[in-house]
Scaffold this motif. Structure first.
Motif, mmCIF file in Angstrom:
data_model
loop_
_atom_site.group_PDB
_atom_site.id
_atom_site.type_symbol
_atom_site.label_atom_id
_atom_site.label_comp_id
_atom_site.label_asym_id
_atom_site.label_seq_id
_atom_site.Cartn_x
_atom_site.Cartn_y
_atom_site.Cartn_z
ATOM 1 N N ASP A 167 0.812 -1.222 0.000
ATOM 2 C CA ASP A 167 0.000 0.000 0.000
ATOM 3 C C ASP A 167 0.843 1.268 0.000
ATOM 4 O OD1 ASP A 167 -2.606 -1.271 -0.014
ATOM 5 O OD2 ASP A 167 -2.146 -1.906 2.020
ATOM 6 N N TYR A 168 1.825 1.306 -0.883
ATOM 7 C CA TYR A 168 2.669 2.491 -1.008
ATOM 8 C C TYR A 168 1.868 3.706 -1.459
ATOM 9 C CZ TYR A 168 6.695 5.380 -2.277
ATOM 10 O OH TYR A 168 7.617 6.390 -2.355
ATOM 11 N N VAL A 192 6.010 -1.765 -7.324
ATOM 12 C CA VAL A 192 5.323 -2.601 -8.293
ATOM 13 C C VAL A 192 4.034 -3.131 -7.673
ATOM 14 C CG1 VAL A 192 6.788 -4.565 -7.628
ATOM 15 C CG2 VAL A 192 5.537 -4.628 -9.799
ATOM 16 N N HIS A 193 2.931 -2.876 -8.356
ATOM 17 C CA HIS A 193 1.609 -3.278 -7.857
ATOM 18 C C HIS A 193 1.389 -2.798 -6.424
ATOM 19 C CE1 HIS A 193 0.829 -5.539 -11.463
ATOM 20 N NE2 HIS A 193 1.938 -6.235 -11.300
ATOM 21 N N ARG A 194 1.753 -1.552 -6.184
ATOM 22 C CA ARG A 194 1.568 -0.866 -4.896
ATOM 23 C C ARG A 194 2.479 -1.392 -3.794
ATOM 24 N NH1 ARG A 194 -3.263 -2.435 -6.288
ATOM 25 N NH2 ARG A 194 -3.641 -3.590 -4.358
ATOM 26 N N ILE A 195 3.406 -2.265 -4.103
ATOM 27 C CA ILE A 195 4.362 -2.762 -3.125
ATOM 28 C C ILE A 195 5.697 -2.051 -3.322
ATOM 29 C CG2 ILE A 195 5.702 -4.758 -2.352
ATOM 30 C CD1 ILE A 195 3.360 -6.526 -3.059
ATOM 31 N N ALA A 196 6.168 -1.379 -2.268
ATOM 32 C CA ALA A 196 7.478 -0.736 -2.302
ATOM 33 C C ALA A 196 8.545 -1.769 -1.976
ATOM 34 C CB ALA A 196 7.532 0.403 -1.292
ATOM 35 N N VAL A 197 9.551 -1.852 -2.830
ATOM 36 C CA VAL A 197 10.650 -2.800 -2.634
ATOM 37 C C VAL A 197 11.861 -2.006 -2.155
ATOM 38 C CG1 VAL A 197 12.132 -4.529 -3.710
ATOM 39 C CG2 VAL A 197 9.741 -4.282 -4.459
ATOM 40 N N LEU A 198 12.219 -2.207 -0.891
ATOM 41 C CA LEU A 198 13.290 -1.454 -0.244
ATOM 42 C C LEU A 198 14.461 -2.366 0.078
ATOM 43 C CD1 LEU A 198 10.749 0.119 2.138
ATOM 44 C CD2 LEU A 198 12.209 1.564 0.725
ATOM 45 N N ARG A 199 15.661 -1.844 -0.118
ATOM 46 C CA ARG A 199 16.848 -2.619 0.231
ATOM 47 C C ARG A 199 17.634 -1.888 1.319
ATOM 48 N NH1 ARG A 199 19.012 -6.959 -1.995
ATOM 49 N NH2 ARG A 199 17.855 -6.690 -3.964
ATOM 50 N N THR A 219 12.505 11.953 -3.000
ATOM 51 C CA THR A 219 11.698 11.633 -4.182
ATOM 52 C C THR A 219 11.672 10.136 -4.381
ATOM 53 O OG1 THR A 219 12.309 13.724 -5.241
ATOM 54 C CG2 THR A 219 11.413 11.978 -6.652
ATOM 55 N N ALA A 220 10.493 9.562 -4.472
ATOM 56 C CA ALA A 220 10.360 8.125 -4.624
ATOM 57 C C ALA A 220 10.759 7.692 -6.016
ATOM 58 C CB ALA A 220 8.916 7.709 -4.355
ATOM 59 N N ALA A 221 11.135 6.422 -6.123
ATOM 60 C CA ALA A 221 11.439 5.834 -7.428
ATOM 61 C C ALA A 221 10.167 5.769 -8.259
ATOM 62 C CB ALA A 221 12.031 4.451 -7.239
ATOM 63 N N PRO A 222 10.281 5.830 -9.576
ATOM 64 C CA PRO A 222 9.087 5.730 -10.420
ATOM 65 C C PRO A 222 8.342 4.429 -10.175
ATOM 66 C CG PRO A 222 11.010 6.398 -11.691
ATOM 67 C CD PRO A 222 11.507 5.991 -10.343
ATOM 68 N N SER A 223 7.037 4.501 -10.220
ATOM 69 C CA SER A 223 6.220 3.307 -10.012
ATOM 70 C C SER A 223 6.297 2.411 -11.230
ATOM 71 C CB SER A 223 4.771 3.689 -9.746
ATOM 72 O OG SER A 223 4.638 4.365 -8.524
ATOM 73 N N ALA A 224 6.336 1.094 -10.952
ATOM 74 C CA ALA A 224 6.239 0.114 -12.023
ATOM 75 C C ALA A 224 4.759 -0.215 -12.221
ATOM 76 C CB ALA A 224 7.050 -1.126 -11.670
#
Length: 226
Positions: A167-168, A192-199, A219-224
């Protein structure tokens, strides 16, 4: 008709009916809490591509995300209680539908279920010296809840490991994430599909005691897709 024997078949049947069954045979609606199949594929694929061996999830609900995460672990050839699940509402609100789902699919042996609030149980896991490769945050979506989960996961998830947050699109979720990317070196790889992938960073990031970067400026990364 025989019950589904694969995660994909189980989820497809659940989406057709709109619900899953609790342990007391009470139907539990998939909506609005359940992830969909596209999101489930993201979870499973990430477990596989990362070669994750130890995973954690906050918020089990009806168990759909748990099934995909455990399916990834099983495909990685793993056995034993590899997936820690935290959900204090599993019995009262969801009639243990998530626990029933993992039993139905033969995945219960992978699950270390803990029916406590994540803000209470995550510190205990830190004290236990746990190390997690990949975590999925999908419990309390209020700012303080997400922030608390990420705070403790910064101690639990190994350096270079992943934290996926559902739910990003919610402002509270984005703001909580932004603190960690601005101040603690976390990297937002994609949404991707509202899921933020953080490392998490590959090196320990300990800012000076008086250091602070206003996280609204990140600034967030562009949405996939999604």
């Amino acid at each position: 008709m025989s019950p589904p024997t694969t995660v994909d078949a189980y989820v497809e049947a659940a989406e057709r009916s709109g619900y899953v069954m609790g342990d007391d045979d009470v139907p539990v609606s998939l909506h609005p809490v359940s992830i969909d199949r596209d999101q489930g594929d993201v979870l499973r694929r990430t477990v596989l591509t990362e070669g994750a061996e130890r995973t954690l999830e906050t918020g089990m609900a009806n168990g759909i995300s748990t099934l995909y995460l455990c399916d990834g672990l099983q495909r990685n050839g793993l056995t034993g209680p590899r997936h820690v699940v935290l959900d204090p509402q599993q019995a009262d609100q969801y009639h243990c539908a998530g626990l029933r789902a993992v039993r139905t699919l033969g995945l219960a042996g992978l699950v270390d279920f803990r029916p406590r609030d994540s803000s209470l149980e995550l510190p205990r896991l830190v004290d236990e010296g746990r190390s997690i490769d990949l975590a999925f945050v999908d419990g309390d979506h209020r700012f303080q809840g997400v922030f608390a989960d990420l705070h403790y996961l910064d101690r639990l998830v190994r350096l270079g490991g992943l934290v996926l947050v559902d739910d990003y699109d919610l402002p509270a979720v984005r703001d909580a994430i932004a603190y960690f990317t601005a101040n603690l070196g976390w990297i937002l790889e994609e949404v991707v599909h509202r899921i933020a992938v953080l490392r998490r960073p590959h090196r320990t990031c300990t800012p000076p005691w008086d250091a602070y970067v206003p996280f609204q400026a990140v600034t967030a990364a562009p949405s996939a897709a999604g």
